[in-house]
Enzyme design. Structure first.
Site, PDB file in Angstrom:
ATOM      1  N   GLY A  45       0.810  -1.203   0.000  1.00 31.87           N
ATOM      2  CA  GLY A  45       0.000   0.000   0.000  1.00 31.87           C
ATOM      3  C   GLY A  45       0.845   1.255   0.000  1.00 31.87           C
ATOM      4  O   GLY A  45       2.035   1.224  -0.310  1.00 31.87           O
ATOM      5  N   HIS A  51       5.057   2.511  -7.747  1.00 29.47           N
ATOM      6  CA  HIS A  51       4.099   1.412  -7.862  1.00 29.47           C
ATOM      7  C   HIS A  51       3.300   1.523  -9.159  1.00 29.47           C
ATOM      8  O   HIS A  51       3.021   0.506  -9.816  1.00 29.47           O
ATOM      9  CB  HIS A  51       3.130   1.419  -6.673  1.00 29.47           C
ATOM     10  CG  HIS A  51       3.784   1.217  -5.347  1.00 29.47           C
ATOM     11  ND1 HIS A  51       3.939   2.240  -4.440  1.00 29.47           N
ATOM     12  CD2 HIS A  51       4.339   0.124  -4.764  1.00 29.47           C
ATOM     13  CE1 HIS A  51       4.536   1.785  -3.355  1.00 29.47           C
ATOM     14  NE2 HIS A  51       4.794   0.496  -3.527  1.00 29.47           N
ATOM     15  N   GLN A 171      15.611  -7.943  -2.355  1.00 30.37           N
ATOM     16  CA  GLN A 171      14.311  -8.604  -2.334  1.00 30.37           C
ATOM     17  C   GLN A 171      14.013  -9.246  -3.680  1.00 30.37           C
ATOM     18  O   GLN A 171      13.564 -10.396  -3.757  1.00 30.37           O
ATOM     19  CB  GLN A 171      13.218  -7.589  -1.978  1.00 30.37           C
ATOM     20  CG  GLN A 171      11.809  -8.135  -2.119  1.00 30.37           C
ATOM     21  CD  GLN A 171      10.764  -7.110  -1.747  1.00 30.37           C
ATOM     22  OE1 GLN A 171      10.523  -6.870  -0.568  1.00 30.37           O
ATOM     23  NE2 GLN A 171      10.131  -6.486  -2.735  1.00 30.37           N
ATOM     24  N   LEU A 202      11.921   6.969  -5.156  1.00 35.91           N
ATOM     25  CA  LEU A 202      10.610   7.001  -4.524  1.00 35.91           C
ATOM     26  C   LEU A 202      10.476   5.857  -3.521  1.00 35.91           C
ATOM     27  O   LEU A 202      10.869   4.726  -3.785  1.00 35.91           O
ATOM     28  CB  LEU A 202       9.512   6.884  -5.577  1.00 35.91           C
ATOM     29  CG  LEU A 202       9.259   8.110  -6.452  1.00 35.91           C
ATOM     30  CD1 LEU A 202       8.083   7.861  -7.377  1.00 35.91           C
ATOM     31  CD2 LEU A 202       8.989   9.334  -5.593  1.00 35.91           C
ATOM     32  N   SER A 203       9.908   6.182  -2.376  1.00 32.66           N
ATOM     33  CA  SER A 203       9.677   5.194  -1.321  1.00 32.66           C
ATOM     34  C   SER A 203       8.501   5.673  -0.488  1.00 32.66           C
ATOM     35  O   SER A 203       8.331   6.887  -0.271  1.00 32.66           O
ATOM     36  CB  SER A 203      10.914   5.040  -0.440  1.00 32.66           C
ATOM     37  OG  SER A 203      10.620   4.289   0.727  1.00 32.66           O
TER      38      SER A 203
END
Length: 376
Positions: A45, A51, A171, A202-203
């Site tokens: 989310g 994303h 990851q 971006l994070s």
């Protein structure tokens, strides 16, 4: 045809179906999934432009007739003691809007009881030695939690192809290894990092940064870019790097589903203002491939030269107010995240993790260490 039933407050904007249980998702998926054209983007989310780029890549891969699922699940297994599980942002309404605009069909936002119906799982997927290095050393058990939830969500969403961001390089590496080692019938695609115009990756955690902290945090990308520049400058005369070819068109070919597959990740960088550094076309040499490269006039091995250039930027940031507190800086083999030695050649990842104030940030860039005397 894929379902599109949710729209923000009846605004008439793009629709997406919201499933808040696995049962609802099964009912939505069964009549609409197209064999070979079902994709998933897994998130926790707090969606942002990074994303959205994953969702757009998924839509481009499966085409208009395919189905794209976005999962929104804050996974408690990957948060250690003292980490930010409780304060991790939950912004489902905004997430739905971003997912719809980017081309998702379904957002699966299940409760913890649906993902872990027996409570905290007794049996988990273990990342092994790859999960004990760098991020794993700083966050023990983190990658076991990541792989466990990824395996669960792959079973629940049943995709042909799954998209993950290159920003979380380790990851991505452990997920690829799990898919290969455990024979998951899914193709894993890495999508390039999206950056702010000033270079900051971006994070979802960027929102925690105060203005002064954000200024300090720019040292992470600055260090990576310095390392990349040092590599580019280290070639022997003629000192030049191969030009980036134009990117290949997105493919909508359906991936095979009878064996695991891994895509070679692109290495372009997209900024939020729309600027893109192109990825190599299929089969072309990656960006930052040097011709006639050697350790340079100082005789310093290239991996060491890259680390030194990056570390100089980070050392300067350590004196900022607030300071940058370095966790690790490493040049690693992306296949297993082992340290690249002085004689390393081929694709590598220059990775960094640091804390600014109470916020821990990670970033990386991909490099190519050339063989001496290799010409395009």
């Amino acid at each position: 045809m894929s379902p599109r039933r949710w729209s923000e407050a009846g605004s008439g904007g793009p629709d997406v179906e919201l499933c808040t249980s696995v049962r609802d998702y099964d009912e939505a998926l069964t009549p609409h999934a197209t064999p070979g054209r079902t994709a998933v983007v897994m998130t926790m989310g707090a969606l942002h432009a990074g994303h959205a780029s994953l969702i757009r890549a998924a839509r481009a891969r499966v085409g208009d007739e395919g189905l794209v699922t976005v999962t929104v699940f804050v996974n408690p297994l990957q948060f250690g003691a003292g980490e930010d599980l409780d304060r991790y942002p939950r912004t489902l309404e905004a997430d739905l809007e971003i997912a719809a605009e980017a081309g998702a069909d379904i957002v699966l936002a299940p409760p913890v009881r649906d993902v872990y119906p027996g409570g905290e799982p007794e049996v988990r997927v273990t990342a092994g030695p790859m999960g004990e290095r760098y991020e794993g050393a700083s966050r023990p058990g983190h990658f076991d939690g990541v792989l466990t939830v990824v395996a669960k969500l792959l079973h629940l969403t049943r995709p042909d192809v799954a998209f993950f961001g290159e920003k979380d390089a380790q990851q991505l590496a452990v997920i690829r290894r799990m898919v290969t080692d455990l024979n998951f019938p899914v193709r894993v695609v890495g999508v390039p990092t999206v950056r702010e115009a000033d270079g900051l990756a971006l994070s979802s955690r960027n929102r925690y940064l105060a203005p002064a902290e954000r200024t300090t945090a720019l040292a992470l990308s600055g260090a990576l870019f310095a390392g990349r520049a040092a590599l580019a400058a280290a070639s022997v005369a003629p000192t030049r790097a191969t030009a980036d070819p134009a990117p290949s068109a997105p493919t909508t070919d359906a991936p095979a589903v009878d064996a695991p597959a891994v895509d070679t990740a692109a290495t372009d960088v997209t900024t939020t203002d729309g600027t893109t550094v192109a990825a190599p076309a299929a089969g072309a040499p990656p960006r930052t491939v040097l011709t006639d490269a050697a350790p340079g006039s100082t005789g310093t091995p290239l991996p060491r030269l890259v680390r030194e250039a990056a570390r100089a930027v980070l050392a300067e940031a350590a004196d900022h107010d607030p300071p940058l507190v370095l966790d690790y800086l490493a040049v690693v083999d992306p296949a297993d995240f082992t340290e690249a030695g002085d004689d390393f050649t081929g694709e590598a990842v220059l990775a960094v993790a640091a804390r600014v104030g109470a916020t821990r940030l990670i970033d990386n860039v991909r490099l190519e260490f050339p063989q001496r005397g290799v010409r395009p």
